[in-house]
Design a protein around this motif. Structure first.
Motif, PDB file in Angstrom:
ATOM      1  N   SER A  53      -3.431  -1.802  -1.285  1.00  0.00           N
ATOM      2  CA  SER A  53      -2.156  -1.096  -1.356  1.00  0.00           C
ATOM      3  C   SER A  53      -1.986  -0.404  -2.699  1.00  0.00           C
ATOM      4  CB  SER A  53      -0.987  -2.068  -1.117  1.00  0.00           C
ATOM      5  OG  SER A  53      -0.933  -3.053  -2.140  1.00  0.00           O
ATOM      6  N   VAL A  54      -2.571  -0.972  -3.760  1.00  0.00           N
ATOM      7  CA  VAL A  54      -2.490  -0.363  -5.091  1.00  0.00           C
ATOM      8  C   VAL A  54      -3.494   0.775  -5.227  1.00  0.00           C
ATOM      9  CG1 VAL A  54      -2.719  -0.772  -7.568  1.00  0.00           C
ATOM     10  CG2 VAL A  54      -1.643  -2.504  -6.120  1.00  0.00           C
ATOM     11  N   VAL A  55      -4.732   0.525  -4.825  1.00  0.00           N
ATOM     12  CA  VAL A  55      -5.775   1.545  -4.947  1.00  0.00           C
ATOM     13  C   VAL A  55      -5.449   2.744  -4.064  1.00  0.00           C
ATOM     14  CG1 VAL A  55      -8.248   2.014  -4.666  1.00  0.00           C
ATOM     15  CG2 VAL A  55      -7.490  -0.189  -5.564  1.00  0.00           C
ATOM     16  N   GLY A  56      -4.749   2.504  -2.980  1.00  0.00           N
ATOM     17  CA  GLY A  56      -4.342   3.585  -2.095  1.00  0.00           C
ATOM     18  C   GLY A  56      -3.371   4.571  -2.714  1.00  0.00           C
ATOM     19  N   THR A  57      -2.832   4.248  -3.881  1.00  0.00           N
ATOM     20  CA  THR A  57      -1.957   5.204  -4.564  1.00  0.00           C
ATOM     21  C   THR A  57      -2.759   6.322  -5.205  1.00  0.00           C
ATOM     22  OG1 THR A  57      -1.970   3.966  -6.664  1.00  0.00           O
ATOM     23  CG2 THR A  57      -0.253   3.395  -5.059  1.00  0.00           C
ATOM     24  N   ARG A  58      -4.086   6.136  -5.314  1.00  0.00           N
ATOM     25  CA  ARG A  58      -4.926   7.153  -5.956  1.00  0.00           C
ATOM     26  C   ARG A  58      -6.042   7.679  -5.062  1.00  0.00           C
ATOM     27  NH1 ARG A  58      -7.013   4.960 -11.569  1.00  0.00           N
ATOM     28  NH2 ARG A  58      -8.511   6.631 -11.130  1.00  0.00           N
ATOM     29  N   ALA A  59      -6.169   7.137  -3.870  1.00  0.00           N
ATOM     30  CA  ALA A  59      -7.268   7.554  -3.002  1.00  0.00           C
ATOM     31  C   ALA A  59      -6.832   7.456  -1.554  1.00  0.00           C
ATOM     32  CB  ALA A  59      -8.493   6.667  -3.243  1.00  0.00           C
ATOM     33  N   ASP A  60      -7.539   8.198  -0.692  1.00  0.00           N
ATOM     34  CA  ASP A  60      -7.249   8.073   0.734  1.00  0.00           C
ATOM     35  C   ASP A  60      -7.675   6.684   1.209  1.00  0.00           C
ATOM     36  OD1 ASP A  60     -10.094   8.219   2.073  1.00  0.00           O
ATOM     37  OD2 ASP A  60     -10.051   9.841   0.585  1.00  0.00           O
ATOM     38  N   GLU A  61      -7.236   6.311   2.399  1.00  0.00           N
ATOM     39  CA  GLU A  61      -7.429   4.941   2.885  1.00  0.00           C
ATOM     40  C   GLU A  61      -8.897   4.546   2.931  1.00  0.00           C
ATOM     41  OE1 GLU A  61      -6.464   2.236   6.871  1.00  0.00           O
ATOM     42  OE2 GLU A  61      -5.650   4.259   6.681  1.00  0.00           O
ATOM     43  N   GLN A  62      -9.760   5.416   3.424  1.00  0.00           N
ATOM     44  CA  GLN A  62     -11.176   5.075   3.542  1.00  0.00           C
ATOM     45  C   GLN A  62     -11.829   4.899   2.176  1.00  0.00           C
ATOM     46  OE1 GLN A  62     -13.458   7.249   6.472  1.00  0.00           O
ATOM     47  NE2 GLN A  62     -15.289   7.210   5.189  1.00  0.00           N
ATOM     48  N   THR A  63     -11.532   5.807   1.252  1.00  0.00           N
ATOM     49  CA  THR A  63     -12.105   5.705  -0.091  1.00  0.00           C
ATOM     50  C   THR A  63     -11.605   4.456  -0.797  1.00  0.00           C
ATOM     51  OG1 THR A  63     -12.266   8.112  -0.230  1.00  0.00           O
ATOM     52  CG2 THR A  63     -12.364   6.891  -2.305  1.00  0.00           C
TER      53      THR A  63
END
Length: 200
Positions: free
Chosen positions: A147-157
């Motif tokens: 949920s945090v990493v998704g603030t900077r990348a699309d869901e798959q990445t």
């Protein structure tokens, strides 16, 4: 905007330098519970130990136990609840470095560092059923990180980056003893580079 070198120092209960008498007592209580649980579960298995026994050995009330750990297994393994601290999430969202490098710093700043790594490894050898708890904790951590990493990348990445770094974390845990969050971040980056080199 330049990228901060690492998240703000997010001290874990095992590594933080106690600033006040209250904080020192909290750390001592947590370590006492962890030590008692680790000893009892290693000797008797998870089902052969009660929270009350752990608390008796740690000289702590059962009501206090759940202020530190959510289960006997968490206490024995020294694992905290899975949640990315707000300060780390904010740092990550604002950082502009390489995604995987920043995920390494994020993971390193949120995982607990055990003072009893040797004994914990012995527990996992003697009580292999405890490995399921480690896997569950890793899976829960992964969801929290996504949920945090998704603030900077699309869901798959985001999913790929988190999976890569969590795999590196598992490998580092088998290999090394680390004494600080910064050292853990560097070890994670080194293992990630090894993984990438294998498929290059």
């Amino acid at each position: 905007m330049p990228t901060p070198a690492a998240p703000p120092v997010l001290e874990t209960p095992d590594t933080a330098a106690p600033c006040t008498l209250r904080e020192r007592k909290k750390q001592q209580t947590r370590q006492a519970l962890h030590g008692a649980a680790l000893t009892l579960v290693t000797a008797n298995g998870l089902d052969g130990v009660t929270v009350e026994q752990i608390c008796a050995d740690a000289d702590v009330s059962p009501r206090t136990f759940f202020n530190y750990f959510s289960s006997k297994a968490h206490a024995a393994l020294g694992l905290d609840s899975v949640e990315v601290p707000e300060a780390a999430a904010t740092w990550f969202s604002d950082a502009q470095g390489g995604l995987v490098d920043d995920v390494c710093s994020l993971v390193a700043s949120t995982v607990p560092l055990s003072q009893d790594r040797r004994r914990t490894k012995e527990l996992l050898v003697l009580r292999p059923e405890m490995s399921a708890m480690v896997m569950r904790w890793m899976a829960e951590s992964r969801q929290s990180l996504l949920s945090v990493v998704g603030t900077r990348a699309d869901e798959q990445t985001a999913r790929t980056a988190v999976t890569l770094v969590m795999s590196a974390l598992s490998e580092v845990a088998h290999r090394d003893t680390v004494t600080s969050n910064a050292e853990l971040a560097e070890r994670l980056r080194a293992v990630v580079r090894e993984m990438v080199a294998l498929v290059s």
